[in-house]
Design a protein around this motif. Structure first.
Motif, PDB file in Angstrom:
ATOM      1  N   UNK A  95       0.870  -1.060   0.023  1.00 13.78           N
ATOM      2  CA  UNK A  95       0.141  -0.212   0.450  1.00 13.78           C
ATOM      3  C   UNK A  95       1.129   1.168   0.071  1.00 13.78           C
ATOM      4  N   UNK A  96       0.530   2.298  -1.190  1.00 14.35           N
ATOM      5  CA  UNK A  96       1.141   3.792  -1.032  1.00 14.35           C
ATOM      6  C   UNK A  96      -0.038   4.970  -1.191  1.00 14.35           C
ATOM      7  N   UNK A  97       1.014   6.005  -0.471  1.00 10.46           N
ATOM      8  CA  UNK A  97       0.289   6.824  -0.317  1.00 10.46           C
ATOM      9  C   UNK A  97       0.567   8.088  -1.334  1.00 10.46           C
ATOM     10  N   UNK A  98      -0.189   8.106  -1.716  1.00 13.09           N
ATOM     11  CA  UNK A  98       0.472   8.816  -3.614  1.00 13.09           C
ATOM     12  C   UNK A  98      -1.068  10.197  -3.441  1.00 13.09           C
ATOM     13  N   UNK A  99      -0.212  11.298  -4.255  1.00 12.17           N
ATOM     14  CA  UNK A  99      -1.286  12.154  -4.887  1.00 12.17           C
ATOM     15  C   UNK A  99      -2.747  11.843  -4.882  1.00 12.17           C
ATOM     16  N   UNK A 100      -3.221  12.931  -4.964  1.00 16.37           N
ATOM     17  CA  UNK A 100      -4.666  13.000  -5.477  1.00 16.37           C
ATOM     18  C   UNK A 100      -3.901  13.037  -6.955  1.00 16.37           C
ATOM     19  N   UNK A 101      -3.852  13.256  -7.894  1.00 16.45           N
ATOM     20  CA  UNK A 101      -3.185  13.910  -9.071  1.00 16.45           C
ATOM     21  C   UNK A 101      -2.613  11.956  -9.764  1.00 16.45           C
ATOM     22  N   UNK A 102      -2.437  11.225  -9.386  1.00 21.01           N
ATOM     23  CA  UNK A 102      -1.597  10.103  -9.099  1.00 21.01           C
ATOM     24  C   UNK A 102      -3.309   9.093  -9.774  1.00 21.01           C
ATOM     25  N   UNK A 103      -2.849   8.758 -10.677  1.00 21.72           N
ATOM     26  CA  UNK A 103      -4.137   7.292 -10.843  1.00 21.72           C
ATOM     27  C   UNK A 103      -2.910   6.014 -11.255  1.00 21.72           C
ATOM     28  N   UNK A 104      -3.790   4.678 -11.731  1.00 21.85           N
ATOM     29  CA  UNK A 104      -3.150   3.429 -12.547  1.00 21.85           C
ATOM     30  C   UNK A 104      -1.953   3.319 -12.211  1.00 21.85           C
ATOM     31  N   UNK A 105      -1.462   4.023 -13.895  1.00 27.70           N
ATOM     32  CA  UNK A 105      -0.610   3.766 -14.168  1.00 27.70           C
ATOM     33  C   UNK A 105       0.397   4.489 -14.203  1.00 27.70           C
ATOM     34  N   UNK A 106       0.431   5.306 -13.687  1.00 26.32           N
ATOM     35  CA  UNK A 106       1.673   6.348 -13.167  1.00 26.32           C
ATOM     36  C   UNK A 106       2.458   5.793 -12.167  1.00 26.32           C
ATOM     37  N   UNK A 107       1.411   5.060 -11.309  1.00 23.23           N
ATOM     38  CA  UNK A 107       1.809   4.178 -10.054  1.00 23.23           C
ATOM     39  C   UNK A 107       2.472   2.800 -10.453  1.00 23.23           C
ATOM     40  N   UNK A 108       2.203   1.762 -11.264  1.00 24.08           N
ATOM     41  CA  UNK A 108       2.499   0.866 -12.366  1.00 24.08           C
ATOM     42  C   UNK A 108       4.060   1.475 -13.350  1.00 24.08           C
ATOM     43  N   UNK A 109       3.791   2.275 -13.919  1.00 24.05           N
ATOM     44  CA  UNK A 109       4.838   2.667 -14.263  1.00 24.05           C
ATOM     45  C   UNK A 109       6.340   3.085 -13.636  1.00 24.05           C
ATOM     46  N   UNK A 110       5.271   4.246 -12.398  1.00 24.27           N
ATOM     47  CA  UNK A 110       6.793   4.341 -10.919  1.00 24.27           C
ATOM     48  C   UNK A 110       7.209   3.157 -10.604  1.00 24.27           C
ATOM     49  N   UNK A 111       6.561   2.244 -10.259  1.00 29.14           N
ATOM     50  CA  UNK A 111       6.829   1.152  -9.884  1.00 29.14           C
ATOM     51  C   UNK A 111       7.830   0.834 -10.937  1.00 29.14           C
ATOM     52  N   UNK A 112       7.495   0.386 -11.845  1.00 24.28           N
ATOM     53  CA  UNK A 112       8.484  -0.390 -12.707  1.00 24.28           C
ATOM     54  C   UNK A 112       9.340   0.062 -12.621  1.00 24.28           C
TER      55      UNK A 112
END
Length: 191
Positions: free
Chosen positions: A42-59
């Motif tokens: 589980x990650x706390x992210x900014x409100x502007x983040x979407x699912x693709x952003x977190x996936x690309x960030x972690x990758x």
């Protein structure tokens, strides 16, 4: 981004092409809930983040492929201001839970914390006594000593020794190729 190219070639989805070199956001990895599986994070992210952003960030940042992403936006309770008596709404918190391909087990807390407590308490007392001495000297003389006149701290001495060693011996690298435009040896093309 070159580190993720091996894992990125085997993925069944298209990767984002947006390159962010100096991110303006912060992502916080939260401790797992009591019954949460080790394959979920589980990650706390900014409100502007979407699912693709977190996936690309972690990758790209951690070379960690993600199977699925769930996002939640939690509203916080209205907070009462004590001075004016008016209510105001606190900003919501967005969290994302990702399903990892490999399980991640959160490290357990150490049972014996004495070494950390001892080091922190001795450093704090040393800093307090140094501040107290300087304050007493300022009260007596009425003059605040300049930085060059003060006694050099142990951290500063260690940092100076390490810098001198690196200048003599070298040996520091961040394992990245330097762009020839920023190299002292490289030739700069003039346009």
């Amino acid at each position: 981004m070159a580190a993720a190219s091996g894992a990125a070639g085997a993925l069944p989805f298209r990767l984002g092409t947006k390159k962010v070199f100096l991110p303006s956001h912060s992502i916080t990895f939260l401790a797992p809930r009591p019954n949460q599986s080790p394959t979920f994070a589980t990650f706390k992210v900014p409100l502007t983040f979407n699912k693709f952003d977190i996936r690309d960030y972690l990758l790209h940042a951690y070379n960690t492929p993600v199977l699925a992403v769930r996002s939640q936006v939690r509203q916080r309770r209205d907070i009462m201001k004590h001075i004016t008596g008016r209510k105001f709404r606190a900003p919501p918190i967005k969290t994302m839970t990702v399903q990892l391909t490999k399980p991640f087990v959160w490290p357990s807390m150490p049972t014996d914390t004495r070494p950390w407590l001892l080091a922190a308490s001795t450093r704090a007392t040393d800093e307090q006594t140094a501040r107290r001495r300087m304050t007493m000297q300022i009260r007596k003389t009425g003059v605040m000593p300049l930085r060059d006149e003060r006694k050099e701290s142990l951290d500063r001495k260690n940092l100076r020794k390490e810098a001198e060693r690196l200048l003599k011996e070298g040996g520091w690298t961040n394992r990245r190729e330097l762009d020839p435009r920023f190299s002292e040896k490289g030739n700069v093309k003039k346009s």
